[in-house]
Design an enzyme around this catalytic site. Structure first.
Site, mmCIF file in Angstrom:
data_model
loop_
_atom_site.group_PDB
_atom_site.id
_atom_site.type_symbol
_atom_site.label_atom_id
_atom_site.label_comp_id
_atom_site.label_asym_id
_atom_site.label_seq_id
_atom_site.Cartn_x
_atom_site.Cartn_y
_atom_site.Cartn_z
ATOM 1 C CG ASP A 125 -2.194 0.856 0.897
ATOM 2 O OD1 ASP A 125 -2.126 1.715 -0.007
ATOM 3 O OD2 ASP A 125 -3.228 0.693 1.571
HETATM 4 C C1 BGC Z 1 -5.030 3.145 0.106
HETATM 5 C C2 BGC Z 1 -5.221 2.130 -0.992
HETATM 6 C C3 BGC Z 1 -5.037 2.781 -2.345
HETATM 7 C C4 BGC Z 1 -3.680 3.442 -2.391
HETATM 8 C C5 BGC Z 1 -3.361 4.086 -3.710
HETATM 9 C C6 BGC Z 1 -3.769 3.957 -0.069
HETATM 10 O O1 BGC Z 1 -3.701 4.993 0.849
HETATM 11 O O2 BGC Z 1 -5.003 2.479 1.347
HETATM 12 O O3 BGC Z 1 -6.485 1.546 -0.886
HETATM 13 O O4 BGC Z 1 -5.201 1.831 -3.357
HETATM 14 O O5 BGC Z 1 -3.619 4.432 -1.385
HETATM 15 O O6 BGC Z 1 -4.080 5.224 -3.912
#
Ligand code: BGC
Length: 769
Positions: A295
């Protein structure tokens, strides 16, 4: 380039022929040949790559159009040319993506294409209901269709990878990301996960209108303590296996090409460096063959988790089985040093690089790096057909929580006081996680009512209240410019306008609840009431004694005890998406009879959280008769939720017969058929979700009081009756025992069929081994 396009057509045709014509044994022989070809290709390419280029493939960057953290990557153009980037996310649009792909394909030494990702969560340009709303449709065909349309639109804008489905089980409505998932049930969550993956990836990821799914957040992210975002997760292995892991596994079994590791700890170790999770479970036990991306800066964040400095946490992540590092560039900046110091091995870098390259191969990017970049497809987004599908899916997602004295549906000749901060509003129609969707193109409720009811309806509109009057709350909600617009008029004046509108009208429709940024990432709330400013308006309106219909916007279950007592009707519309107003008006005026059912329990009070239907019995169970001493209950409130899992009303009513069983005593692998007759006992045609639960009262471990095992959605005309049957095998009786063995145990089982988890007809069977 010519060769690429002819390959593209061949790539499209071969899988179809294979699937349609060949018997299974030959299909798997074909898969082996395809794998061998892919391995040979990737090995050949890796043979030419330097260590830096291999590490470059593990680096995923964003250029900042859509960010969810404080870091944005720098020097992206140069890094792409140097082969120091494997993928880019947060950009879209064929021309824009092409420019960036050109940098890699034309300017880097080995011309390796980039993979382009985006948070396409509930639609790309055409926005569907937020996932929690989507899950309330209980129709996998519609859910899959939404993902297919999203994939089509995303590929038309150059993308080939979406960060969805989010399959985290959530039982805590304080957690804002409960809006992004399918609620609290592991089996149902698995059904939705499968439908989404199939919709995104289609028959082959090589198809021009297919994207690779990314299952997130692996794992257990929805179990954050106290519902506080990014917080610690700690749970028993039995609970993980039984209640939280099934949807990830279902997505994997549906062929998902990638997984995203979560921010939280699992058994004390952050997911992004958890070898048990990413290698032993995901790959060895479950057989996952795709790649795992972290993530957003999750690798770097392990420094704050207390696992070491950036070099250390990056090495730990790679060794645990993490393949791609999102945004933080820990891999890019430290892995070579770790290699020189013997802290990671060439094999570990190679393995991760191979998995990323394989994903690009499976997407057909080596055949044609521009396969999703086809400017002639620009008109395929937000088409009238896609909007019609969105309107249809949205209305299926609405849940009628209350409807006293058949207040709904409204007559198209009614005189309506339309009030509330969400009634004449475009921005909040789309809900959380909308990156490419344009709120300006959404249909407001005021517009929808005019479209559907025509000129005979009288609308007396007044805003009535701001979303909230709490200035600190407003500041926090406004993390993007203009997310919450606050009317400068004093609250009293706004309220008076609403009361005046109501006095002139026969019925009040109050559109209230959560605005877009009140749920989603980093939107935990400790108080999940409708905000005070809006609630005060509702209280004043209720005093008028006129029918009061609440149209509720929410990214989570809210505490609605006052509303449930005082409103005449409550229609929960979540955040419905681009076609919000039209879909809501379709339901308000009865052109469509609502049939959605909630997939997350609505508590009476925040103090009951976590609350979910498939809980354990305890040794001193609550007897349902109100609080009593020395039982597992509260002194001040009932244990029962306000609305149980699977609950949702209709404009008509349904009667259930007793459960008929084909046998009451079974042995081994025999099959049981359980059926009920369901009758439409009301005045309207309508759909009903008939739900099957099983409980296993005696076992080697304490089991949940009941578990959802199946459902069927049926359509009945007034007076019509249908028999609904479920086939039950020992598969439905299985659970994880203390040794984490998935098996069933002989004994008595109670088969429960009904309209929601708390209202079923029951019959019992004895099932021996
Ligand atoms: C979120 C994810 C997301 C990623 C990219 C993160 O902060 O937890 O769900 O896909 O950002 O934007």
């Amino acid at each position: 380039m010519k060769k690429c396009f002819s390959n593209r057509i061949i790539n499209k045709i071969i899988p179809l022929c294979v699937a349609a014509l060949l018997p299974l044994s030959q299909v798997s022989a074909q898969t082996k040949t395809d794998d061998a070809k892919m391995n040979a290709f990737v090995s050949g390419l890796m043979g030419k790559m330097t260590v830096d280029e291999k590490i470059g493939q593990l680096n995923l960057v964003t250029v900042g159009a859509a960010t969810t953290g404080s870091v944005v990557n720098k020097g992206v153009e140069d890094k792409i040319k140097k082969g120091a980037i494997g993928g880019v996310f947060g950009i879209w649009g064929a021309d824009h993506v092409k420019e960036v792909q050109d940098l890699a394909v034309k300017n880097s030494r080995l011309h390796i294409p980039l993979i382009f990702g985006l948070d396409v969560i509930h639609g790309h340009r055409t926005i569907f209901p937020i996932p929690l709303g989507m899950s309330a449709v209980w129709d996998m065909g519609l859910i899959k269709q939404s993902a297919q349309i999203a994939a089509k639109e995303a590929t038309a804008e150059g993308l080939n990878w979406v960060y969805s489905p989010m399959v985290d089980i959530a039982r805590d409505a304080r957690w804002g990301r409960i809006s992004e998932g399918s609620g609290e049930d592991p089996w149902y969550g698995g059904q939705v996960a499968k439908a989404m993956v199939q919709g995104y990836q289609g028959s082959s990821m090589k198809n021009a209108d297919a994207v690779m799914a990314c299952v997130k957040h692996f794992a257990l992210y929805g179990g954050a303590e106290a519902g506080r975002e990014y917080n610690t997760v700690d749970m028993s292995r039995i609970r993980m296996y039984q209640d939280y892991l099934p949807p990830y596994k279902a997505a994997l079994d549906a062929g998902a090409g990638s997984f995203m590791s979560s921010f939280n700890t699992v058994d004390g170790v952050p997911a992004s460096a958890n070898k048990w999770l990413l290698t032993d479970l995901l790959r060895k036990q479950w057989g996952f063959k795709g790649f795992v991306v972290s993530d957003y800066t999750a690798v770097n964040e392990m420094e704050a988790h207390g696992l070491g400095d950036l070099q250390m946490v990056s090495a730990l992540a790679l060794k645990a089985g993490l393949d791609m590092d999102m945004v933080g560039e820990g891999f890019l900046t430290t892995l070579k040093k770790s290699l020189a110091e013997g802290k990671v091995t060439n094999q570990e870098i190679d393995l991760a690089c191979r998995r990323v390259l394989e994903a690009k191969y499976k997407l057909g990017l080596f055949d044609n790096p521009y396969k999703s970049i086809d400017p002639s497809r620009a008109k395929e987004v937000l088409t009238p057909e896609n909007r019609a599908a969105a309107r249809n899916i949205s209305k299926h997602s609405f849940v009628l929580l209350k409807n006293d004295a058949q207040t709904l549906p409204l007559k198209k000749t009614a005189s309506i006081a339309l009030v509330g901060p969400l009634a004449d509003n475009h921005r909040d129609m789309l809900g959380t996680w909308v990156i490419a969707g344009e709120w300006e193109k959404s249909v407001s409720i005021l517009e929808g009512i005019k479209n559907v009811a025509g000129s005979n309806v009288t609308i007396n509109y007044a805003k009535g209240a701001n979303i909230t009057e709490d200035s600190l709350f407003i500041k926090r909600l406004n993390f993007g410019p203009g997310m919450v617009s606050v009317d400068a008029k004093p609250a009293d004046e706004l309220l008076k306008e609403a009361v005046d509108a109501a006095k002139k009208s026969d019925v009040i429709v109050a559109v209230v609840g959560e605005s877009q940024s009140m749920s989603g990432e980093s939107s935990s709330r400790s108080d999940i009431d409708i905000p005070e400013s809006q609630k005060s308006m509702l209280k004043e309106l209720a005093k008028l004694g006129k029918p009061l219909v609440i149209v509720l916007f929410n990214g989570r279950p809210l505490t609605l005890t006052w509303e449930d007592k005082h409103a005449s009707a409550i229609l929960d519309v979540w955040a419905p998406g681009t076609e919000a107003g039209n879909a809501i008006a379709d339901v308000l005026f009865g052109d469509y009879n609502p049939a959605g059912k909630i997939t997350a329990t609505f508590p009476r009070s925040v103090g009951q959280i976590p609350i979910y239907y498939n809980h354990k019995n305890t040794g001193r169970p609550y007897d349902g008769k109100g609080p009593s001493k020395f039982k597992s209950n509260y002194l001040d409130i009932s244990n029962d939720p306000l609305y149980p899992f699977g609950y949702g009303l209709s404009y008509t009513t349904f009667g259930y017969s007793d459960v008929k069983l084909s046998k009451t005593s079974l042995k081994g692998n025999e099959t049981l058929t359980a059926s009920v007759n369901v009758t439409n006992t009301g005045k309207y045609a309508g759909e009903e979700v008939v739900q099957l639960y099983i409980s296993d009262p005696v076992a080697s471990i304490s089991r949940s009081v009941k578990e959802l095992k199946n459902f069927k959605k049926i359509n009945l005309q007034p007076g019509e009756q249908k028999e609904v049957s479920f086939t039950i095998t020992p598969e439905e009786l299985k659970f994880y025992n203390s040794q984490l063995k998935y098996d069933w145990e002989a004994g008595k089982f109670i088969i429960q069929i009904g309209t929601n988890s708390a209202n079923t007809r029951d019959a019992s069977v004895q099932w021996d081994k």
